[in-house]
Write a protein that holds these residues in place. Structure first.
Motif, short mmCIF file in Angstrom:
data_model
loop_
_atom_site.label_atom_id
_atom_site.label_comp_id
_atom_site.label_asym_id
_atom_site.label_seq_id
_atom_site.Cartn_x
_atom_site.Cartn_y
_atom_site.Cartn_z
N TRP A 125 35.27 -71.66 26.51
CA TRP A 125 36.63 -71.60 27.07
C TRP A 125 36.93 -70.22 27.64
CZ3 TRP A 125 40.67 -73.77 29.08
CH2 TRP A 125 41.93 -73.17 29.01
N TRP A 126 36.54 -69.19 26.92
CA TRP A 126 36.81 -67.82 27.37
C TRP A 126 35.86 -67.42 28.48
CZ3 TRP A 126 41.33 -66.67 25.74
CH2 TRP A 126 41.78 -67.20 24.53
N ASP A 127 34.64 -67.96 28.50
CA ASP A 127 33.70 -67.66 29.58
C ASP A 127 34.21 -68.18 30.92
OD1 ASP A 127 31.87 -66.30 28.01
OD2 ASP A 127 30.64 -68.08 27.61
N ILE A 128 34.65 -69.43 30.96
CA ILE A 128 35.09 -69.97 32.25
C ILE A 128 36.37 -69.30 32.73
CG2 ILE A 128 33.93 -72.18 31.91
CD1 ILE A 128 36.63 -73.44 31.27
N ARG A 129 37.11 -68.69 31.80
CA ARG A 129 38.30 -67.93 32.22
C ARG A 129 37.89 -66.57 32.79
NH1 ARG A 129 43.33 -68.27 28.14
NH2 ARG A 129 44.20 -67.15 29.92
N ILE A 133 36.55 -69.47 36.93
CA ILE A 133 36.12 -70.77 37.45
C ILE A 133 36.85 -71.92 36.75
CG2 ILE A 133 33.83 -69.86 38.03
CD1 ILE A 133 32.71 -71.42 35.63
N ALA A 134 37.73 -71.61 35.80
CA ALA A 134 38.40 -72.67 35.05
C ALA A 134 39.23 -73.57 35.96
CB ALA A 134 39.28 -72.06 33.96
N ASP A 135 39.88 -72.97 36.97
CA ASP A 135 40.73 -73.78 37.86
C ASP A 135 39.90 -74.72 38.72
OD1 ASP A 135 40.83 -72.09 40.87
OD2 ASP A 135 39.98 -71.14 39.11
N VAL A 136 38.61 -74.43 38.90
CA VAL A 136 37.72 -75.31 39.66
C VAL A 136 37.09 -76.35 38.73
CG1 VAL A 136 35.65 -75.44 41.10
CG2 VAL A 136 37.23 -73.51 41.35
N LEU A 138 38.05 -77.32 35.79
CA LEU A 138 39.03 -78.17 35.10
C LEU A 138 40.07 -78.70 36.07
CD1 LEU A 138 39.54 -76.11 31.82
CD2 LEU A 138 37.95 -77.99 32.26
N ASN A 139 39.63 -79.07 37.23
CA ASN A 139 40.50 -79.66 38.24
C ASN A 139 40.40 -81.19 38.13
OD1 ASN A 139 42.08 -80.24 40.45
ND2 ASN A 139 40.54 -79.66 41.97
N ASN A 140 41.40 -81.80 37.49
CA ASN A 140 41.36 -83.24 37.20
C ASN A 140 40.09 -83.62 36.45
OD1 ASN A 140 43.85 -83.90 38.49
ND2 ASN A 140 42.83 -83.78 40.48
N PHE A 141 39.77 -82.81 35.48
CA PHE A 141 38.53 -83.00 34.70
C PHE A 141 38.73 -84.04 33.61
CE2 PHE A 141 36.11 -81.75 30.87
CZ PHE A 141 34.83 -81.94 31.35
N VAL A 142 37.83 -85.02 33.57
CA VAL A 142 37.82 -86.02 32.50
C VAL A 142 36.48 -85.88 31.77
CG1 VAL A 142 37.91 -88.47 31.92
CG2 VAL A 142 39.26 -87.59 33.84
N PRO A 143 36.49 -85.50 30.50
CA PRO A 143 35.24 -85.26 29.79
C PRO A 143 34.46 -86.54 29.51
CG PRO A 143 37.09 -85.08 28.28
CD PRO A 143 37.67 -85.22 29.66
N GLU A 183 45.79 -74.26 35.69
CA GLU A 183 46.48 -73.58 36.78
C GLU A 183 46.04 -72.12 36.85
OE1 GLU A 183 50.71 -74.05 36.94
OE2 GLU A 183 50.63 -75.97 35.88
N LYS A 184 45.95 -71.60 38.06
CA LYS A 184 45.49 -70.23 38.26
C LYS A 184 46.34 -69.21 37.51
CE LYS A 184 43.01 -70.68 42.64
NZ LYS A 184 42.89 -70.20 44.04
N LYS A 185 47.63 -69.49 37.36
CA LYS A 185 48.48 -68.52 36.68
C LYS A 185 48.10 -68.35 35.21
CE LYS A 185 52.37 -71.48 35.23
NZ LYS A 185 53.84 -71.67 35.35
N TRP A 186 47.36 -69.33 34.67
CA TRP A 186 46.98 -69.24 33.25
C TRP A 186 45.88 -68.22 32.98
CZ3 TRP A 186 46.80 -75.28 32.59
CH2 TRP A 186 48.12 -75.76 32.60
N TYR A 187 45.33 -67.64 34.05
CA TYR A 187 44.41 -66.52 33.85
C TYR A 187 45.17 -65.29 33.34
CZ TYR A 187 40.74 -68.96 36.53
OH TYR A 187 39.80 -69.84 36.98
N TYR A 188 46.46 -65.30 33.51
CA TYR A 188 47.30 -64.15 33.16
C TYR A 188 48.38 -64.58 32.17
CZ TYR A 188 45.04 -62.82 37.51
OH TYR A 188 44.12 -62.60 38.48
#
Length: 209
Positions: A125-129, A133-136, A138-143, A183-188
Motif C-alpha cells: 500500500w505504501w509502495d504504490i503511494r 501509481i495508486a491512482d492508476v 486503483l482506478n475502478n479496481f476490482v480484486p 484520488e490523487k489528493k490522497w497522496y497528501y
C-alpha cells in the motif's frame, strides 16, 4: 482454509500464514492474550531498497553499471528463495508512458519482485503511494481471488477413516465485487483543522482539500 463453511470464515476461505506460528496450541491462542513476534525490517527489504535506488539512479544518469548492480541484489534474493534467475535486459521495454515518469521493464520487475518478496508484510500500500501509481492501479479496481471449490466426486479417506478433501482453485472476482479507487489528493494530507484554528498563519489550507 476454514473447514465446513463456518460463519467466521474469510471471503476466500484462506488465512495468512506467513510468519505466523500455526503450530501454536489452541489453548494458547486467545483474543488479546496471545502474542506473535513480527519482522519489521529484514535483510531482503534492505537489498530491495538498494536495488530500486541503484536502478532508478541508473535510469536518471543513464549509467549501465548502476543498473546492473541493482540486479546483483535481485539475484541474491531470488537465489535464496530458489527462484529462477532474472537477468538484466539492456533492451528492456520503455514503460514510461503508463505513469508519466522514467520506467522500463527492468525497474518494473524490481518493483514486482518487491511485491512478491514482501507480500503480506504491510508494504505494498505504501509502495504504490510513494511510486505515485495508486491512482492508476486503483482506478475502478476490482480484486481477484483464488477461490477453492470442493470436488465431491474425488473424496478420499485416510487409513484412520478421516476424509481427505480435494479442491480445485479458480481465479475469480472476489465475492463482494467491490470497486476501489484512489484520488490523487490522497497522496497528501490536509492541515488538521485544530492546528489551523490555533495558528491562522498556517492558512491557506492545502488547496486540494
Amino acid at each position: 482454509m476454514w473447514k465446513d463453511g463456518h460463519a467466521n470464515n474469510t471471503r476466500t476461505g484462506f488465512y495468512i500464514r506467513k510468519y505466523i506460528n500455526y503450530k501454536m496450541s489452541t489453548k494458547d491462542v486467545k483474543l488479546y492474550n496471545s502474542t506473535q513476534p513480527w519482522k519489521i525490517f529484514r535483510l531482503a527489504e534492505i537489498m530491495l531498497n538498494k536495488a530500486e535506488a541503484a536502478y532508478e539512479l541508473g535510469l536518471i544518469k543513464n549509467d549501465e553499471t548502476l543498473k546492473q548492480e541493482a540486479f546483483q541484489y535481485i539475484t541474491q534474493i531470488r537465489d535464496r528463495a530458489g527462484a529462477k534467475p532474472y537477468r538484466y535486459n539492456s533492451a528492456a521495454a520503455n514503460l514510461s508512458g503508463k505513469y508519466g515518469y522514467p520506467l522500463d521493464g527492468n525497474l518494473q520487475f524490481i518493483r514486482e519482485e518487491r511485491e512478491r518478496e514482501l507480500c503480506f508484510e504491510n508494504h505494498h500500500w505504501w509502495d504504490i503511494r510513494r511510486w505515485r501509481i495508486a491512482d492508476v492501479e486503483l482506478n475502478n479496481f476490482v480484486p481477484n481471488s483464488l477461490m477453492p471449490y470442493l470436488v465431491l466426486d474425488e473424496l478420499k479417506y485416510a487409513p484412520n477413516g478421516e476424509r481427505i478433501n480435494s479442491f480445485i482453485f479458480i481465479r475469480e472476482k472476489e465475492p463482494w465485487n467491490k470497486t476501489f479507487n484512489f484520488e490523487k489528493k490522497w497522496y497528501y494530507e490536509p492541515i488538521p483543522g485544530g492546528e489551523l484554528n490555533k495558528n491562522p498563519n498556517l492558512y491557506p489550507q492545502n488547496p486540494i482539500y
